[in-house]
Scaffold this motif. Sequence first.
Motif, mmCIF file in Angstrom:
data_model
loop_
_atom_site.group_PDB
_atom_site.id
_atom_site.type_symbol
_atom_site.label_atom_id
_atom_site.label_comp_id
_atom_site.label_asym_id
_atom_site.label_seq_id
_atom_site.Cartn_x
_atom_site.Cartn_y
_atom_site.Cartn_z
ATOM 1 N N GLU A 192 -26.225 10.083 -43.886
ATOM 2 C CA GLU A 192 -26.091 9.800 -42.469
ATOM 3 C C GLU A 192 -27.131 10.556 -41.643
ATOM 4 O OE1 GLU A 192 -22.005 10.663 -41.819
ATOM 5 O OE2 GLU A 192 -21.433 8.951 -43.047
ATOM 6 N N THR A 193 -27.904 11.353 -42.350
ATOM 7 C CA THR A 193 -28.878 12.133 -41.614
ATOM 8 C C THR A 193 -30.269 11.511 -41.747
ATOM 9 O OG1 THR A 193 -30.137 14.172 -41.846
ATOM 10 C CG2 THR A 193 -28.683 13.639 -43.633
ATOM 11 N N SER B 169 -26.559 18.128 -44.862
ATOM 12 C CA SER B 169 -25.397 17.452 -45.399
ATOM 13 C C SER B 169 -25.749 16.149 -46.111
ATOM 14 C CB SER B 169 -24.384 17.181 -44.260
ATOM 15 O OG SER B 169 -23.093 17.075 -44.793
ATOM 16 N N CYS B 170 -26.623 16.252 -47.098
ATOM 17 C CA CYS B 170 -27.042 15.065 -47.838
ATOM 18 C C CYS B 170 -25.942 14.591 -48.789
ATOM 19 C CB CYS B 170 -28.293 15.377 -48.672
ATOM 20 S SG CYS B 170 -29.751 15.706 -47.684
ATOM 21 N N ASN B 171 -25.473 13.378 -48.574
ATOM 22 C CA ASN B 171 -24.431 12.822 -49.447
ATOM 23 C C ASN B 171 -24.959 12.545 -50.838
ATOM 24 O OD1 ASN B 171 -22.623 12.950 -47.372
ATOM 25 N ND2 ASN B 171 -22.879 10.795 -46.783
ATOM 26 N N SER B 172 -26.180 11.983 -50.883
ATOM 27 C CA SER B 172 -26.709 11.534 -52.170
ATOM 28 C C SER B 172 -26.841 12.702 -53.145
ATOM 29 C CB SER B 172 -28.071 10.861 -51.963
ATOM 30 O OG SER B 172 -28.940 11.765 -51.284
ATOM 31 N N ARG C 241 -18.280 9.850 -34.229
ATOM 32 C CA ARG C 241 -17.920 9.349 -35.540
ATOM 33 C C ARG C 241 -18.924 9.802 -36.602
ATOM 34 N NH1 ARG C 241 -13.807 5.598 -35.326
ATOM 35 N NH2 ARG C 241 -14.225 5.168 -37.504
ATOM 36 N N ASP C 242 -19.988 10.430 -36.212
ATOM 37 C CA ASP C 242 -20.981 10.792 -37.226
ATOM 38 C C ASP C 242 -20.741 12.208 -37.736
ATOM 39 O OD1 ASP C 242 -21.719 12.298 -35.149
ATOM 40 O OD2 ASP C 242 -23.612 11.261 -34.755
ATOM 41 N N ASP C 243 -21.602 12.590 -38.631
ATOM 42 C CA ASP C 243 -21.391 13.847 -39.334
ATOM 43 C C ASP C 243 -21.518 15.073 -38.434
ATOM 44 O OD1 ASP C 243 -20.800 14.692 -42.040
ATOM 45 O OD2 ASP C 243 -22.587 15.930 -41.761
#
Lengths: 485, 472
Positions: free
Chosen positions: A257-258, A274-277, A460-462
């Motif tokens: 999301e970043t 905050s990298c999800n991947s 709603r975002d991170d």
Amino acid sequence: MNKPVRRIAIFCGILILALMARDNWLQFVRADELKNNKHNMRVQIARYSQPRGNIIVDGKAVTDSKEVNGINYKYKRTYTNGPMWAPVTGLSSQVYSPTMLEGVEDKILTGDDDRLFFNRTIDMITGKGKKGGDVITTLNAKAQEAAFKGLGDKKGAVAALDPRTGKILALASTPSYDPSTIAGANDGDAWKKLNDDKNKPMLNRALRETYPPGSTFKVVTAAAAMEHGLYGNVDEKTNSPKKWTLPDTQGVPLPNETPMPCDNVSMRAALQWSCNSVFGKISADLGNQKMIETANKFGFNSDDLTVPVGVTKSVYPKDNRPQNAMAGIGQASNRATPLQMAMVAAAVANNGKLMEPYMVDKLRAPNLNVIETHQPKEMSRPLTPEHAQSLQSAMETVVEEGTGTAAKISGVKVGGKTGTAQHGVDNSGNPYAWFISYAKSGDGSPVAVAVVIEGSDTMRDDIAGGKLAAPIAKNVMEAVLKTQK
Amino acid sequence: MSAISPMPNTTATTTVSTAGQPSRRNTELLLLAFAVILPCFAYANVGLALDGEMPSGMLGYGMGLGLLAGVGHLVMRKFAKYADPLLLPLATVLNGLGLVIIWRLDQSKRLQASKAFAPAATNQLLFSALGIALFVAVLIFLKDHRILQRYTYISMAVALVLLISPMFFPSVYGARIWIKIPGLGTIQPGEFAKIVLAVFFAGYLMVKRDALALASRRFMGMYLPRGRDLGPILAVWAFSILILVFETDLGTSLLFFGMFVVMLYVATERTSWIVFGLLMSAAGAVGVASFEHHVQARVDAWLDPFAGWGKSQASEQIAKALMTFGSGGVAGTGWGQGNSDLIGFAANSDFILATVGEELGLAGVMAILLIYGLIVERGVRTALAARDPFGKLLAIGLSGAFAIQVFVVAGGVMGLIPLTGMTMPFIAQGGSSVIANWALVAILLKISDAARRPAPAPVTNPDAEMTQVVRP
């Protein structure tokens, strides 16, 4: 005619004997069971026939007993600052079962505890009534106030710990209720209203509600990566692709999301943005088993955590590969209480050593003798000190120049992690905003805190975690740092 | 019995010696002093526990009880010199303790808050005085218990009237056992009917016992009565069932039928009557319970008292009584320190034993039951010692009825059997009960006096001298 008369005499004797046997059955064999039957009002009458002991915070009682001299009950429980302390004190009502500390330490507070036997006997001989003992808590009034005020009219919870000992410093939950309003014998309407309230004001969200932990769980995932030797420290390149897809799926991507670059970054950078991947991949690479192992060390999946109030189990369950990967970013079937996430921050802050959380420091007899002092206990070591310090520096980066800048305190090292957890069908519910952090002073870290806010409609975002939850965490940490100087 | 065995020692009490028994009036006086002092201590104890001071009515109460007991004793010295020395003290101690418990419950804030509350202790003292008055009257005016035999059929008529009359009065708390006299209060005629019926049964059975005992056929080891002899037992049975159905009073019906079977058995010495009696009462009880809602509720409450919590009044009452007993434990809470008033309704009448259970504990209830047991035992002794069959039957009938009543009430309150609305003799609040029971004790004493009185010295026969063996 005397023979039948004698037989009748035996018959009458049997009748009387049957009554005697029955009486022994009632008053000896079943006496305790009947005495403590849930319908037996005497239990409550005895409970309120003398002033109840108090629950004490920072040397001041947050509870009191008022003499009401009702037909059934002589005293009634009252609470100072009831809504603020409700998650700690719980409720002692003339009608309903006691909860939280009022429930767990009931025997001390009523004076029935075996350890008060000597006191009771002395009081009985000297003609004084039975008195209850006091429960001295570990809580920090300033921190609690900061937490409760910070939550304000938002729905959420705060849990703060002293990482060095496990002392619970703050435990707030909103919306709250004032236990004083339902402590009496005729408060059925107020009780019903509170129970019917769909915002569940009587729910202790800090201990008894679990939420998807969202990105704050990435701290656990990072710890697992180092502990299981996937990476040596937070600055190693992670070899993660730009677009990573979930395992065992037809190319379902795990988006970030970043806007910041997440390909082949270090864990430090991945935490910072905050990298999800990156963390999804770490979790997938480690596998479900290893993730569970580390999560368990942080306190997940433990059935009987008590502080001494029972804490709802936080879970990291067995799951399939894509779900496990999602769990690595706190967005699958894993759920955590705010206290659990505070424990995660505390374990990292305390150089990898997790102390068992507790909130009763001492139990004190009516004559002020201390009858029990809680000794801090180590619960587990989820991280080696080196890995913990490595993770600390990454979490500090998050606050210095990442998503958690709102928690910055000048002159103090603060480490943290934001989180925004989606929930509901197709993530339709308002996300949960999370923030976990710790502050460091000269001698280790005196405070770790977890904040969760439900239903922040605006964001709603991170970034929500950083915007909504971080300032509260900051205030709580500041309050603790100030009082400890 | 083998020839060498000595005479069983029970004969000492049953055979009549011309020397007579010692009157034992002084023993009685000593016991009576205890029986008065004990409730006085209890009374002081309640006052100290409740208000921290001696109750103001202490002196009046002690003197009142002492006076009543003293009058009873003096009259006994004159009119029933050889009567059993235990019965009066036993009844006095129960009555005295009952007064204390009733007074103690009068002080309950919880009961005072209820609408139906009225202090009962003063009235109960008055009723006790009336009871003693009737006791004295029976001792003085009933010269010989055998006189009662003359009134066999009048007794039957009176008993019928007493038993039937409550049917015409409105039901109170689900049972029709009271008759209301405007301005005077209510009477529970069943309590008096108990005595009158015993007189009728004794008189009737004395006359018919040979017919009932001998004219029977043997079948499977039992003597079956002839059809026409079954009449009376069937009639009494039917009557009991009627009481049960129309007055919804399980206790009274059980009491009367039980008393009749006991007396029938003693009169005829035929075990078959007991078997018949048990079968018939079982059939009657099951039959009525299956369609009478009031009785059904009581049975359900007995089977599982806590299941009906919040749903059935009957269950809740029993459950509360059981918890009251349980809360007393072995030693009890001490006078005035229990919460037996939580039972609420009927705490000082039907459920009065529960207060004993909570405040005096297992020890106290055992003592009370022992006292009841002793009263029954003295009654049975009297029956054994009585010289005439009518006296025997009357004494065993009265003591049997007393035992059954204690069992039915105490068993009901303690959840041993389904609860029925009856009063604990002498202890429970209620005028009819205490008055009738004093009369019952008076009759027993009168029979015992006759039994223990030395037989008149044989009249010297003037002819005795003349019938000497004449030597040839």
